[in-house]
Each structure stands twice: as structure tokens, then as C-alpha cells.
Design an enzyme around this catalytic site. Structure first.
Site, PDB file in Angstrom:
ATOM      1  N   ARG A   1       0.836  -1.202   0.000  1.00 48.16           N
ATOM      2  CA  ARG A   1       0.000   0.000   0.000  1.00 48.16           C
ATOM      3  C   ARG A   1       0.868   1.248   0.000  1.00 48.16           C
ATOM      4  NH1 ARG A   1      -3.912  -1.549   4.965  1.00 48.16           N
ATOM      5  NH2 ARG A   1      -1.870  -2.210   5.738  1.00 48.16           N
TER       6      ARG A   1
ATOM      7  N   ASP B   1       1.269   5.576   0.063  1.00 49.04           N
ATOM      8  CA  ASP B   1       0.648   6.733   0.703  1.00 49.04           C
ATOM      9  C   ASP B   1       0.188   7.767  -0.324  1.00 49.04           C
ATOM     10  OD1 ASP B   1       1.138   5.674   3.231  1.00 49.04           O
ATOM     11  OD2 ASP B   1       3.091   6.666   3.399  1.00 49.04           O
TER      12      ASP B   1
ATOM     13  N   ARG C   1      10.770   7.535   2.933  1.00 45.19           N
ATOM     14  CA  ARG C   1      10.825   8.998   2.903  1.00 45.19           C
ATOM     15  C   ARG C   1      11.666   9.544   4.047  1.00 45.19           C
ATOM     16  NH1 ARG C   1       4.650  10.626   2.586  1.00 45.19           N
ATOM     17  NH2 ARG C   1       5.562  12.706   2.870  1.00 45.19           N
TER      18      ARG C   1
END
Length: 260
Positions: free
Chosen positions: A49, A51, A196
Site C-alpha cells: 500500500r 501513501d 521517505r
């Protein structure tokens, strides 16, 4: 029947992969297109999944259906019902033992940075911009401290709900092609915002704000407050997922675009 699909998408206009109330998601958009071809409700399960704002060049999903369709219906047919920023790239019939999420043995992401004093106009929504000079060799050297099995608490969001922060990184490489830097990370699984946060920390090293060994210190501290800021979502791509060879899924160039 169960089918595996290869999917690519530009995530800049979506609130992430997962279906949510009152927002547009990649999952919901894909399921609506598949349901039109199947003539029944279709639910999909993905390998990883992503973001809000994160894109994918090689996302893999699976779904079950009672209705028989030619393979071209699941590719060209589905694509006619999808917006231009989502596309099916391949389809393969698989047996019921295949599971897009739990069957994956590794996942791979790339984070793309445009490193130049002046901002770009072309491809600007698909990368992050850093106008400070970045030393990719120092970033690559620092990234090697992350390879192996570690507790990545320092690199996950405080909202991450994973019961354990232990993950295994197979490789973490930083390279440059002209003004473009690529952080390429492959591992068994990833925590919320993990890539990130790694990217934000490596950019501090590349800019000369921290020494190479600082990454090792942050990792050992298991304290999110000590790592760099979370890098923007634009620039992050889900580029590959690995499954046991017995499934013989098609392979595609990793991307995005000019990265081999």
C-alpha cells in the site's frame, strides 16, 4: 478464477492506494474498472500500500472472479475504464495459493531527487526538488549502514501501527544521472514513511549537514526525533515486488522512465 495484475500509476492526484471514505484512491478506481469488465463487484489486494502522492511503476495486485473473460479484457478492456494516470500493464491467471501481499518475498522502492539550483518544469510532479548541492557518493556510503536486519524505529512515523520495527534491507544504493539522484531500496517489507524518512536523512548527509556515520548513530538510537525530516511523497515510486519463481509472473523495467 484468480488473476494477478501488474499496475502502474501516478499517485499525485490520489489519497494513497487504500480505499477510504470521501476521498479518491487508486484501489477504488481500479476496482470500479475491473467490476465493469467482470460484471460483478471486484475487490483487489495489493503487494504494498502506497501513501498519498506516492506512485508505482510495478505494483502487483490479485483478485478473484466467477466470470470468464479473455486476458485482453483484463488489460485493454480495463484500461478503457481507467483514468490516464492508472494503467494495467500485464495480467496472468494464477492459482489460489498466490497472494499479492503475503506471498511477496521482497519489495523495492526508488526515490527520485532533482538536484539543481533551479527547479524543473518537465516531470516536476514526479520527483522532489533539492537546490542544495548533494554528494551522492557520501549518501551511498551512509546508506550502507542501513543494509541488513535492523530495528528501524528512527525511520518510521510515530503513527506507524506495525507491531515490530524490525525489517531487513537487501540493498540501499544512491546513484546520479545528471541532475537526477536515485535512492534505490530493496527489503522484505517497509514501515510507514520509512523510505521517505531515510531519504530525508540521506539528503542531510549529502548536503554536508551530517557526517556519514551519523546515519548509524540515528539507526542505533531508535528515536524518530533524531533522524532527518520526512521527504516529500512526490518522487517516491514502488518499482518492484518479488514472488517465488513457481508463479512465473511477467517482469517489467523498474523505472521511472530513464532509470534502468
Amino acid at each position: 478464477m484468480r488473476f494477478a495484475l501488474g499496475i502502474e500509476y501516478d499517485g499525485s492526484q490520489y489519497c494513497g492506494w487504500q480505499r477510504q471514505n470521501n476521498v479518491v484512491s487508486v484501489q477504488e478506481t481500479l476496482e470500479k474498472a475491473l467490476s465493469k469488465i467482470a460484471n460483478e463487484p471486484i475487490n483487489v489486494i495489493c503487494a504494498g500500500r502506497t501513501d498519498t502522492g506516492v506512485s508505482a511503476t510495478n505494483q502487483v495486485v490479485h483478485f478473484d472472479t466467477h466470470n470468464v473473460r479473455k486476458e485482453v479484457a483484463w488489460t485493454l478492456g480495463v484500461n478503457t475504464h481507467l483514468p490516464k494516470d492508472i494503467a494495467v500493464t500485464w495480467v496472468k491467471a494464477v492459482d489460489e495459493t498466490f497472494h499479492a501481499r503475503f506471498g511477496a518475498t521482497s519489495r523495492r522502492y526508488r526515490y527520485i531527487i532533482y538536484n539543481n539550483p533551479l527547479r524543473p518544469a518537465i516531470f516536476s510532479t514526479g520527483l522532489t526538488f533539492n537546490h542544495y548541492p548533494l554528494d551522492e557518493k557520501l549518501m551511498h556510503k551512509a546508506a550502507q549502514f542501513l543494509v541488513g536486519e535492523h530495528d528501524f524505529t528512527s525511520f518510521r512515523t510515530v503513527h506507524c501501527q506495525a507491531p515490530s520495527a524490525v525489517r531487513t534491507i537487501e540493498h540501499c544504493q544512491v546513484s546520479r544521472q545528471g541532475n537526477y539522484l536515485c535512492i534505490d531500496v530493496k527489503g522484505n517489507a517497509f514501515l510507514h514513511h520509512m523510505i521517505r524518512n531515510i531519504a530525508g536523512s540521506l539528503m542531510r548527509v549529502g548536503r554536508g549537514q551530517e557526517e556519514v556515520e551519523w546515519i548509524a548513530e540515528v539507526l542505533a538510537a531508535k528515536n524518530r526525533c533524531l533522524a532527518g525530516v520526512t521527504a516529500p511523497a512526490n518522487g517516491l515510486y514502488f518499482v518492484d515486488v518479488t514472488y517465488p519463481e513457481k508463479y512465473q509472473l511477467p517482469s517489467s523495467p523498474l523505472g521511472p522512465i530513464f532509470f534502468n
